[in-house]
Enzyme design. Structure first.
Site, PDB file in Angstrom:
ATOM      1  N   ARG A   1      11.109  -6.660   4.377  1.00 26.97           N
ATOM      2  CA  ARG A   1      11.191  -5.041   4.808  1.00 26.97           C
ATOM      3  C   ARG A   1      11.925  -4.822   6.135  1.00 26.97           C
ATOM      4  O   ARG A   1      12.396  -3.868   6.345  1.00 26.97           O
ATOM      5  CB  ARG A   1       9.537  -4.780   4.927  1.00 26.97           C
ATOM      6  CG  ARG A   1       9.504  -3.343   4.800  1.00 26.97           C
ATOM      7  CD  ARG A   1       7.985  -2.911   4.657  1.00 26.97           C
ATOM      8  NE  ARG A   1       7.138  -3.193   5.763  1.00 26.97           N
ATOM      9  CZ  ARG A   1       5.888  -2.930   5.730  1.00 26.97           C
ATOM     10  NH1 ARG A   1       5.351  -2.454   4.768  1.00 26.97           N
ATOM     11  NH2 ARG A   1       5.048  -3.195   6.912  1.00 26.97           N
TER      12      ARG A   1
ATOM     13  N   ARG B   1      -0.753  -9.358  13.006  1.00 27.97           N
ATOM     14  CA  ARG B   1      -1.227  -8.337  12.221  1.00 27.97           C
ATOM     15  C   ARG B   1      -2.012  -8.778  11.233  1.00 27.97           C
ATOM     16  O   ARG B   1      -3.050  -8.274  10.612  1.00 27.97           O
ATOM     17  CB  ARG B   1      -0.193  -7.452  11.672  1.00 27.97           C
ATOM     18  CG  ARG B   1       0.496  -6.511  12.885  1.00 27.97           C
ATOM     19  CD  ARG B   1       1.878  -6.075  12.515  1.00 27.97           C
ATOM     20  NE  ARG B   1       1.874  -5.196  11.070  1.00 27.97           N
ATOM     21  CZ  ARG B   1       3.041  -5.060  10.371  1.00 27.97           C
ATOM     22  NH1 ARG B   1       3.980  -5.629  10.486  1.00 27.97           N
ATOM     23  NH2 ARG B   1       2.972  -4.068   9.372  1.00 27.97           N
TER      24      ARG B   1
ATOM     25  N   ARG C   1      11.283  -1.230  11.423  1.00 30.21           N
ATOM     26  CA  ARG C   1       9.890  -1.198  12.173  1.00 30.21           C
ATOM     27  C   ARG C   1       9.928  -2.434  13.161  1.00 30.21           C
ATOM     28  O   ARG C   1      10.239  -3.443  12.482  1.00 30.21           O
ATOM     29  CB  ARG C   1       8.782  -1.293  11.292  1.00 30.21           C
ATOM     30  CG  ARG C   1       8.478   0.012  10.682  1.00 30.21           C
ATOM     31  CD  ARG C   1       7.285  -0.168   9.502  1.00 30.21           C
ATOM     32  NE  ARG C   1       6.175  -0.582  10.305  1.00 30.21           N
ATOM     33  CZ  ARG C   1       4.980  -0.709   9.324  1.00 30.21           C
ATOM     34  NH1 ARG C   1       5.053  -0.065   8.375  1.00 30.21           N
ATOM     35  NH2 ARG C   1       3.807  -1.317   9.860  1.00 30.21           N
TER      36      ARG C   1
ATOM     37  N   LYS D   1       0.988  -1.381   0.084  1.00 32.68           N
ATOM     38  CA  LYS D   1       0.005  -0.191   0.252  1.00 32.68           C
ATOM     39  C   LYS D   1       0.995   1.283  -0.163  1.00 32.68           C
ATOM     40  O   LYS D   1       0.721   2.236  -0.951  1.00 32.68           O
ATOM     41  CB  LYS D   1      -0.845  -0.006   1.108  1.00 32.68           C
ATOM     42  CG  LYS D   1      -1.875  -1.143   1.353  1.00 32.68           C
ATOM     43  CD  LYS D   1      -2.911  -0.887   2.364  1.00 32.68           C
ATOM     44  CE  LYS D   1      -2.463  -1.275   3.744  1.00 32.68           C
ATOM     45  NZ  LYS D   1      -1.732  -2.413   4.284  1.00 32.68           N
TER      46      LYS D   1
ATOM     47  N   ARG E   1      -9.753   0.645   8.847  1.00 26.02           N
ATOM     48  CA  ARG E   1      -9.418  -0.696   9.204  1.00 26.02           C
ATOM     49  C   ARG E   1     -10.559  -1.320   9.888  1.00 26.02           C
ATOM     50  O   ARG E   1     -10.558  -2.810  10.274  1.00 26.02           O
ATOM     51  CB  ARG E   1      -8.327  -0.793  10.052  1.00 26.02           C
ATOM     52  CG  ARG E   1      -6.975  -0.940   9.312  1.00 26.02           C
ATOM     53  CD  ARG E   1      -5.699  -0.816  10.225  1.00 26.02           C
ATOM     54  NE  ARG E   1      -4.694  -1.581   9.871  1.00 26.02           N
ATOM     55  CZ  ARG E   1      -3.620  -0.706   9.315  1.00 26.02           C
ATOM     56  NH1 ARG E   1      -3.697   0.422   8.995  1.00 26.02           N
ATOM     57  NH2 ARG E   1      -2.397  -1.607   9.126  1.00 26.02           N
TER      58      ARG E   1
HETATM   59  P1  AMP Z   1       0.489   0.487   8.941  1.00 25.52           P
HETATM   60  O1  AMP Z   1       1.699   1.385   8.632  1.00 25.52           O
HETATM   61  O2  AMP Z   1      -0.745   0.845   8.004  1.00 25.52           O
HETATM   62  O3  AMP Z   1       1.128  -1.045   8.760  1.00 25.52           O
HETATM   63  O4  AMP Z   1       0.125   0.336  10.381  1.00 25.52           O
HETATM   64  C1  AMP Z   1       0.939   0.042  11.409  1.00 25.52           C
HETATM   65  C2  AMP Z   1       0.465  -0.217  12.631  1.00 25.52           C
HETATM   66  O5  AMP Z   1      -0.474   1.275  13.075  1.00 25.52           O
HETATM   67  C3  AMP Z   1      -0.916  -1.034  12.725  1.00 25.52           C
HETATM   68  O6  AMP Z   1      -0.841  -2.432  12.878  1.00 25.52           O
HETATM   69  C4  AMP Z   1      -1.743  -0.496  13.860  1.00 25.52           C
HETATM   70  O7  AMP Z   1      -1.404  -0.902  15.175  1.00 25.52           O
HETATM   71  C5  AMP Z   1      -1.632   0.949  13.562  1.00 25.52           C
HETATM   72  N1  AMP Z   1      -2.666   1.487  12.684  1.00 25.52           N
HETATM   73  C6  AMP Z   1      -2.696   2.164  11.293  1.00 25.52           C
HETATM   74  N2  AMP Z   1      -3.381   2.697  11.167  1.00 25.52           N
HETATM   75  C7  AMP Z   1      -4.507   2.070  11.978  1.00 25.52           C
HETATM   76  C8  AMP Z   1      -5.977   2.220  11.729  1.00 25.52           C
HETATM   77  N3  AMP Z   1      -6.783   2.747  10.895  1.00 25.52           N
HETATM   78  N4  AMP Z   1      -6.768   1.664  12.744  1.00 25.52           N
HETATM   79  C9  AMP Z   1      -6.173   1.331  13.915  1.00 25.52           C
HETATM   80  N5  AMP Z   1      -4.854   1.034  13.904  1.00 25.52           N
HETATM   81  C10 AMP Z   1      -3.942   1.541  12.912  1.00 25.52           C
END
Ligand code: AMP
Length: 192
Positions: free
Chosen positions: A128, A146, A134, A14, A89
């Site tokens: 990654r 996740r 991360r 993404k 989400r």
């Molecule tokens: P991402 O960078 O999109 O992979 O998000 C990393 C982490 O941030 C996720 O595993 C969640 O813990 C948190 N996170 C990001 N976006 C959301 C969302 N829309 N709702 C809840 N948690 C989020």
């Protein structure tokens, strides 16, 4: 103007694809994960709270995430449209997004959902981790959590956009360029 939800499991690509879409269509890239990571880096209260969920591979609670999303949208009145990456989400997040956009006289044009099988996701995330720094990419247990959270809590959000005829599935396997071309083709077909 078009607003796009770029959807898919962790490791689907993404973030990488969003960077390319914003350049071509002059959109604003809004990644809730990136905003949380920025807050963690700057040791804000929001960062501390978000970290406690992110490190375990859990979702940050809706109340917090929705408030953050609204304030980020409000910060960019100049944007000609948004790419929402990693949001919504959950179903309440999807509803909140519709509401805030409708207050602004706009709406989501489409959900582009990257489809990638689970084993490929695990491999991509571990790879990654070597460069992303991360913590949530480095631990296989957190990665699995996740993926499970995606399957149980996030994937059902597709139904929300299917019901509005806005759901488009994209094959997320192939080269980065191939996947970008698939996304461009779908967006061009809608905005033309
Ligand atoms: P991402 O960078 O999109 O992979 O998000 C990393 C982490 O941030 C996720 O595993 C969640 O813990 C948190 N996170 C990001 N976006 C959301 C969302 N829309 N709702 C809840 N948690 C989020």
């Amino acid at each position: 103007m078009i607003n796009i939800v770029l959807f898919g499991p962790p490791g689907a690509g993404k973030g990488t694809q969003a960077e390319r879409l914003v350049k071509k269509y002059n959109l604003f890239h809004l990644s809730t994960g990136d905003v949380f990571r920025y807050n963690i880096k700057n040791e804000t209260e929001l960062g501390k709270l978000a970290k406690s969920f992110m490190d375990k591979g859990q979702l940050v609670p809706d109340e917090v995430t929705i408030k953050l999303l609204i304030s980020e949208v409000e910060k960019h009145p100049e944007a000609e449209g948004f790419i929402f990456d990693g949001f919504p989400r959950t179903q309440p997040q999807a509803k909140a997004l519709d509401e805030i956009l409708s207050e602004k006289g706009t709406s989501i044009g489409m959900m582009l959902a990257l489809d990638v099988e689970e084993e490929e996701l695990r491999q991509r995330l571990l790879k990654r981790a070597e460069v992303s720094g991360r913590a949530d990419d480095a631990d296989p247990k957190v990665i699995q959590n996740r993926i499970d959270v995606y399957k149980n809590e996030t994937a059902p959000v597709k139904e929300f956009y299917k019901a509005q005829n806005k759901y488009i599935q994209i094959d997320g396997i192939g080269s980065i360029d191939q996947i970008t071309d698939r996304l461009f083709a779908e967006i061009d077909a809608v905005i033309r």
